[in-house]
Design a protein around this motif. Structure first.
Motif, mmCIF file in Angstrom:
data_model
loop_
_atom_site.group_PDB
_atom_site.id
_atom_site.type_symbol
_atom_site.label_atom_id
_atom_site.label_comp_id
_atom_site.label_asym_id
_atom_site.label_seq_id
_atom_site.Cartn_x
_atom_site.Cartn_y
_atom_site.Cartn_z
ATOM 1 N N HIS A 83 -2.506 1.758 -12.297
ATOM 2 C CA HIS A 83 -1.273 2.411 -12.569
ATOM 3 C C HIS A 83 -0.314 1.507 -13.374
ATOM 4 O O HIS A 83 0.377 2.855 -14.418
ATOM 5 C CB HIS A 83 -0.497 2.067 -11.197
ATOM 6 N N GLN A 95 0.533 -1.582 0.189
ATOM 7 C CA GLN A 95 -0.160 0.023 0.049
ATOM 8 C C GLN A 95 0.897 0.942 0.252
ATOM 9 O O GLN A 95 0.793 2.366 -0.753
ATOM 10 C CB GLN A 95 -0.777 -0.163 0.822
ATOM 11 N N LEU A 96 1.336 1.342 0.807
ATOM 12 C CA LEU A 96 3.200 2.279 0.475
ATOM 13 C C LEU A 96 3.415 2.491 -0.970
ATOM 14 O O LEU A 96 3.562 3.720 -1.072
ATOM 15 C CB LEU A 96 3.613 2.363 2.105
ATOM 16 N N GLN A 97 3.857 1.461 -1.111
ATOM 17 C CA GLN A 97 5.072 1.289 -2.796
ATOM 18 C C GLN A 97 3.815 2.120 -3.549
ATOM 19 O O GLN A 97 4.265 2.852 -4.372
ATOM 20 C CB GLN A 97 5.486 0.097 -2.747
ATOM 21 N N LEU A 98 2.866 1.730 -3.377
ATOM 22 C CA LEU A 98 1.526 1.743 -4.256
ATOM 23 C C LEU A 98 1.023 3.680 -4.344
ATOM 24 O O LEU A 98 1.140 4.510 -5.536
ATOM 25 C CB LEU A 98 0.651 1.096 -4.864
ATOM 26 N N LYS A 99 0.947 4.397 -3.073
ATOM 27 C CA LYS A 99 0.544 5.478 -2.567
ATOM 28 C C LYS A 99 1.693 6.449 -3.204
ATOM 29 O O LYS A 99 1.928 6.970 -4.253
ATOM 30 C CB LYS A 99 0.352 5.484 -1.188
ATOM 31 N N ARG A 100 2.935 5.781 -2.866
ATOM 32 C CA ARG A 100 4.614 6.327 -3.247
ATOM 33 C C ARG A 100 4.268 6.840 -4.989
ATOM 34 O O ARG A 100 5.058 7.717 -5.459
ATOM 35 C CB ARG A 100 5.267 5.694 -2.864
ATOM 36 N N GLU A 101 4.386 5.634 -5.402
ATOM 37 C CA GLU A 101 4.783 5.676 -6.549
ATOM 38 C C GLU A 101 3.555 6.135 -7.797
ATOM 39 O O GLU A 101 3.658 6.972 -9.360
ATOM 40 C CB GLU A 101 5.048 3.869 -7.093
ATOM 41 N N ARG A 102 2.240 6.238 -7.227
ATOM 42 C CA ARG A 102 1.214 6.780 -8.270
ATOM 43 C C ARG A 102 1.830 7.737 -8.610
ATOM 44 O O ARG A 102 1.155 8.601 -8.925
ATOM 45 C CB ARG A 102 -0.315 6.213 -7.494
ATOM 46 N N ALA A 103 1.999 8.828 -7.026
ATOM 47 C CA ALA A 103 2.295 10.189 -7.150
ATOM 48 C C ALA A 103 2.605 10.332 -8.305
ATOM 49 O O ALA A 103 2.793 11.627 -8.595
ATOM 50 C CB ALA A 103 1.805 10.273 -5.759
ATOM 51 N N HIS A 160 -7.697 -6.017 -4.180
ATOM 52 C CA HIS A 160 -7.409 -4.969 -4.435
ATOM 53 C C HIS A 160 -6.237 -3.978 -4.655
ATOM 54 O O HIS A 160 -6.205 -2.822 -5.805
ATOM 55 C CB HIS A 160 -7.230 -4.226 -2.623
ATOM 56 N N GLN A 196 -5.665 -1.933 -8.006
ATOM 57 C CA GLN A 196 -4.853 -0.725 -7.471
ATOM 58 C C GLN A 196 -3.319 -0.623 -8.962
ATOM 59 O O GLN A 196 -3.573 -0.014 -9.432
ATOM 60 C CB GLN A 196 -3.616 -0.719 -6.463
#
Length: 256
Positions: free
Chosen positions: A223, A69-77, A215, A219
């Protein structure tokens, strides 16, 4: 006291001791407490291994959830920012000089550097850039799905592992019935409860794993669509520069 009275008294004493012995045997077969911890401690060693394995699977599931979840949030931003920069640029020369907009531009510029003496073949240049961008997206997909396959495995196998523990525990309960030669529910209920606990742990491990897997699948798909849009934007910039003849001459790049 007559003979009959002595016989009756002896029979009563014998019956009393027999009932006490049966009660002691039954009490010994019961766990000290029917809590989760008590049932685990009283369970057969194979059922214990099943429960421990399912507990570890649950820990792995939630660890993957937090990390991914942290990885996807960072890379999506970062991907949203890259797409915004690419969409607002007219040419490759409009992009930041520090090439801070991601690997897609690096791949395109690397191919342009290798094709610096063949820029007249526009279709060939674009075809090679498309190939590089496709390979980058494939590498990104492999990186993004690392750890996700574990969730799919846990979600598919955990219920069956718990069922195995249940079958083993119930089998032991029936063996206990045969050995004690009694169908008293109080004797077999603890073993059945321990067996059903294994099934419950299997569901506790499997249900979150399946939900989290779905989920992350959504995501990651979103991405990848974002990265595909960025790749298309890079290709449009290259195509414009090739058509205008204003493509900047990049410095020769090292072959990876």
């Amino acid at each position: 006291m007559g003979l009959k009275s002595w016989v009756a008294a002896a029979a009563a004493v014998h019956l009393l001791f027999a009932n006490n012995a049966a009660a002691t045997t039954t009490a010994g077969a019961l766990p000290s407490t029917l809590s989760v911890g008590g049932m685990f401690m009283q369970a057969d060693w194979i059922v214990k291994l099943v429960m421990i394995g399912l507990a570890l699977a649950s820990v792995i599931t939630w660890t993957v959830f937090v990390a991914k979840q942290l990885q996807l949030k960072r890379e999506r931003a970062g991907a949203v920012e890259i797409l915004s920069v690419l969409a607002s640029a007219r040419t490759l020369g409009d992009l930041p000089a520090d090439v801070s907009i991601g690997e897609l531009v690096r791949e395109a510029k690397a191919e342009l550097a290798l094709s610096v003496d063949a820029l007249d073949d526009r279709e060939g240049v674009k075809e090679r850039i498309v190939s590089r961008l496709d390979r980058y997206e494939a590498r990104l997909a492999r990186r993004m799905t690392q750890g996700i396959t574990v969730l799919g495995t846990i979600g598919a196998t955990a219920p069956f592992v718990g069922l195995f523990g249940t079958v083993w525990g119930i089998m032991n309960s029936f063996i206990g019935i045969a050995e004690m030669q009694t169908t008293n529910l109080a004797v077999v209920a603890p073993g059945i409860a321990e067996a059903l606990l294994a099934t419950g742990l299997g569901l506790v491990a499997a249900i979150p794993a399946v939900v989290i897997y779905n989920h992350f699948a959504r995501q990651i798909a979103a991405h990848r669509a974002l990265v595909s849009d960025s790749a298309a934007a890079v290709l449009r910039l290259v195509s414009r520069d090739l058509s205008r003849g204003t493509l900047p001459a990049p410095a020769p790049a090292k072959v990876a």
